[in-house]
Motif scaffolding. Structure first.
Motif, short mmCIF file in Angstrom:
data_model
loop_
_atom_site.label_atom_id
_atom_site.label_comp_id
_atom_site.label_asym_id
_atom_site.label_seq_id
_atom_site.Cartn_x
_atom_site.Cartn_y
_atom_site.Cartn_z
N GLY A 130 0.78 -1.23 0.00
CA GLY A 130 0.00 0.00 0.00
C GLY A 130 0.80 1.28 0.00
N ALA A 131 2.14 1.19 -0.01
CA ALA A 131 2.93 2.43 0.08
C ALA A 131 4.39 2.16 -0.24
N LYS A 132 5.08 3.27 -0.47
CA LYS A 132 6.54 3.26 -0.54
C LYS A 132 7.05 4.18 0.56
N THR A 133 8.12 3.78 1.21
CA THR A 133 8.64 4.57 2.33
C THR A 133 10.15 4.68 2.24
N VAL A 147 10.87 10.87 7.71
CA VAL A 147 10.16 9.71 7.19
C VAL A 147 9.33 10.19 6.00
N VAL A 148 9.62 9.64 4.82
CA VAL A 148 8.90 10.01 3.61
C VAL A 148 8.03 8.81 3.20
N VAL A 149 6.72 9.03 3.20
CA VAL A 149 5.77 7.97 2.87
C VAL A 149 4.93 8.41 1.67
N LYS A 150 4.78 7.52 0.72
CA LYS A 150 3.89 7.78 -0.42
C LYS A 150 2.86 6.66 -0.48
N PRO A 151 1.70 6.87 0.14
CA PRO A 151 0.63 5.86 0.03
C PRO A 151 0.19 5.73 -1.43
N ALA A 152 -0.24 4.54 -1.80
CA ALA A 152 -0.66 4.30 -3.18
C ALA A 152 -1.78 5.25 -3.57
N GLY A 153 -1.59 5.96 -4.70
CA GLY A 153 -2.60 6.87 -5.21
C GLY A 153 -2.72 8.18 -4.47
N GLN A 154 -1.80 8.47 -3.56
CA GLN A 154 -1.85 9.72 -2.79
C GLN A 154 -0.53 10.48 -2.94
#
Length: 214
Positions: A130-133, A147-154
């Motif tokens: 569900g994400a890349k971190t 902390v860099v988080v990219k949730p799917a589609g966001q």
């Protein structure tokens, strides 16, 4: 002998002698002409090769290498750029060919999964369902990080982080949602409204797995 008789005879002998001498002279001159060396034949000089301009092949047109713009690779590989300083061993590879952000980009839009700006070193990264971190550090020591988080589609979230040594996890919060990236297995634990969803890692790696040249 009577002189009157001898005189005609002597005259005839003189005439014959004169004619004989004249004939011998003619024969001698003919032999000398025949025996004279012939004029030397002129030796032909070396011919100079001349080229007919109409027969010359046209000069080939200069060739130039086609100039093609470099393309960004779809995913990371051994040719992907390392951290902002380009020093191998100080950081992990940026995800999927992304370019680390500049300090100005960091101030305006925040960090990307490739880190950059004041936090150029990727300490840890993980890809879950569900994400890349990415964990972006000031340096390879990792005392100060984001902390860099990219949730799917966001959109990508650049968040202040803390390290929980008991769980060996990087923790960050955004709008009531808690993100925990567990370093032991790369799983991302997302807690929302008291419910925690565990996203197993498909691919993870930490700086500790790299050769450290520091």
């Amino acid at each position: 002998m009577n002189w009157h008789v001898a005189r005609p005879v002597l005259l005839v002998v003189a005439i014959v002698a004169t004619l004989g001498a004249f004939g011998w002279s003619l024969l001698s001159s003919g032999d000398s002409d025949d025996q004279a060396a012939p004029d030397p034949t002129p030796t032909p000089s070396e011919s100079v090769l001349t080229s007919d301009p109409r027969l010359e092949a046209p000069a080939p047109a200069p060739t130039t290498e086609p100039t093609t713009a470099p393309t960004v690779k779809a995913c990371e590989d051994e040719d992907t750029k390392f951290n902002a300083d380009g020093t191998q061993g100080d950081s992990l590879l940026p995800d999927c060919g992304q370019t680390p952000v500049t300090k100005q980009q960091e101030q305006e839009e925040g960090l990307s999964l490739a880190c950059g700006g004041d936090y150029p070193v990727i300490l840890y990264k993980s890809t879950t369902s569900g994400a890349k971190t990415s964990i972006c550090g000031k340096d390879a020591v990792g005392d100060r990080f984001r902390v860099v988080v990219k949730p799917a589609g966001q959109d990508t979230l650049d968040l202040a982080g803390q390290y929980d040594w008991r769980r060996d996890a990087y923790v960050a919060r955004h709008e009531g949602v808690r993100y925990e990236l567990h370093a032991v297995d790369g799983s991302l634990h997302v807690t929302r409204n008291g419910s925690t969803q565990v996203q197993e890692s498909k691919d993870w790696i930490s700086l500790d797995n790299e050769t450290d040249d520091l």
